[in-house]
Design a protein around this motif. Structure first.
Motif, PDB file in Angstrom:
ATOM      1  N   ARG A  28       0.836  -1.207   0.000  1.00  0.00           N
ATOM      2  CA  ARG A  28       0.000   0.000   0.000  1.00  0.00           C
ATOM      3  C   ARG A  28       0.868   1.253   0.000  1.00  0.00           C
ATOM      4  O   ARG A  28       0.539   2.256  -0.638  1.00  0.00           O
ATOM      5  N   THR A  29       1.988   1.208   0.688  1.00  0.00           N
ATOM      6  CA  THR A  29       2.900   2.342   0.717  1.00  0.00           C
ATOM      7  C   THR A  29       3.485   2.618  -0.676  1.00  0.00           C
ATOM      8  O   THR A  29       3.597   3.775  -1.080  1.00  0.00           O
ATOM      9  N   LEU A  30       3.828   1.564  -1.402  1.00  0.00           N
ATOM     10  CA  LEU A  30       4.325   1.748  -2.772  1.00  0.00           C
ATOM     11  C   LEU A  30       3.252   2.343  -3.680  1.00  0.00           C
ATOM     12  O   LEU A  30       3.530   3.211  -4.506  1.00  0.00           O
ATOM     13  N   PHE A  31       2.016   1.865  -3.527  1.00  0.00           N
ATOM     14  CA  PHE A  31       0.927   2.406  -4.350  1.00  0.00           C
ATOM     15  C   PHE A  31       0.678   3.878  -4.026  1.00  0.00           C
ATOM     16  O   PHE A  31       0.491   4.703  -4.924  1.00  0.00           O
ATOM     17  N   LEU A  32       0.712   4.229  -2.749  1.00  0.00           N
ATOM     18  CA  LEU A  32       0.545   5.635  -2.363  1.00  0.00           C
ATOM     19  C   LEU A  32       1.716   6.488  -2.852  1.00  0.00           C
ATOM     20  O   LEU A  32       1.525   7.650  -3.215  1.00  0.00           O
ATOM     21  N   SER A  33       2.911   5.916  -2.878  1.00  0.00           N
ATOM     22  CA  SER A  33       4.062   6.646  -3.427  1.00  0.00           C
ATOM     23  C   SER A  33       3.867   6.923  -4.913  1.00  0.00           C
ATOM     24  O   SER A  33       4.199   8.005  -5.398  1.00  0.00           O
ATOM     25  N   MET A  34       3.303   5.947  -5.631  1.00  0.00           N
ATOM     26  CA  MET A  34       3.026   6.152  -7.045  1.00  0.00           C
ATOM     27  C   MET A  34       2.021   7.283  -7.244  1.00  0.00           C
ATOM     28  O   MET A  34       2.187   8.136  -8.125  1.00  0.00           O
ATOM     29  N   ILE A  35       0.988   7.326  -6.425  1.00  0.00           N
ATOM     30  CA  ILE A  35      -0.001   8.409  -6.509  1.00  0.00           C
ATOM     31  C   ILE A  35       0.666   9.751  -6.235  1.00  0.00           C
ATOM     32  O   ILE A  35       0.418  10.739  -6.940  1.00  0.00           O
ATOM     33  N   CYS A  36       1.529   9.781  -5.243  1.00  0.00           N
ATOM     34  CA  CYS A  36       2.217  11.019  -4.895  1.00  0.00           C
ATOM     35  C   CYS A  36       3.141  11.485  -6.023  1.00  0.00           C
ATOM     36  O   CYS A  36       3.133  12.659  -6.394  1.00  0.00           O
ATOM     37  N   PHE A  37       3.924  10.566  -6.585  1.00  0.00           N
ATOM     38  CA  PHE A  37       4.826  10.928  -7.680  1.00  0.00           C
ATOM     39  C   PHE A  37       4.058  11.384  -8.917  1.00  0.00           C
ATOM     40  O   PHE A  37       4.456  12.327  -9.598  1.00  0.00           O
TER      41      PHE A  37
END
Length: 133
Positions: A28-37
């Motif tokens: 989930r942290t990786l997916f949220l990082s993708m949204i942020c980037f």
């Protein structure tokens, strides 16, 4: 409309960043990082810095997140998620991404004044002048 888009993606960056700090699930942290980037890249596009935006997408989403995802996938950690939950999350995520992309496309088609974009005029086809002998 540009202030709305700016505030939307800025708030999306803030919410995703806070959720990254709170979340205990690495996927989930990786997916949220993708949204942020991705949101940061959209803000670069609003600043008319398209090269920096595409570079940001290629380096962070195309490189770092993919390597981190492969690193997580290749480790022997069990996630304790059933296939039914994965399918429901993927359908929801796909639907939300599709709605977002379609709304951006509709906005670009109907609300952008394409005649005012100077760099686009350079790439339009001009009729060739013929020389009469």
């Amino acid at each position: 409309m540009a202030p709305f888009v700016f505030y939307f993606f800025s708030s999306l960056i803030l919410v995703a960043g806070i959720l990254i700090l709170i979340s205990k699930n690495i996927v989930r942290t990786l997916f949220l990082s993708m949204i942020c980037f991705f949101s940061v890249a959209i803000l670069y596009l609003l600043l008319q810095a398209s090269f920096i935006s595409m570079t940001h997408l290629l380096i962070y989403i195309g490189g770092i997140l993919v390597v981190a995802t492969f690193g997580i996938m290749l480790t022997n950690a069990s996630l304790h998620i059933s296939k039914r939950q994965i399918i429901s999350y993927s359908i929801l995520t796909t639907t939300l991404i599709l709605i977002g992309l379609l709304s951006i496309l509709v906005y670009c088609i109907f609300y952008i004044d394409w005649g005012q974009i100077n760099w686009l005029k350079m790439y339009t086809l001009q009729p060739h002048k013929t020389i009469n002998n």
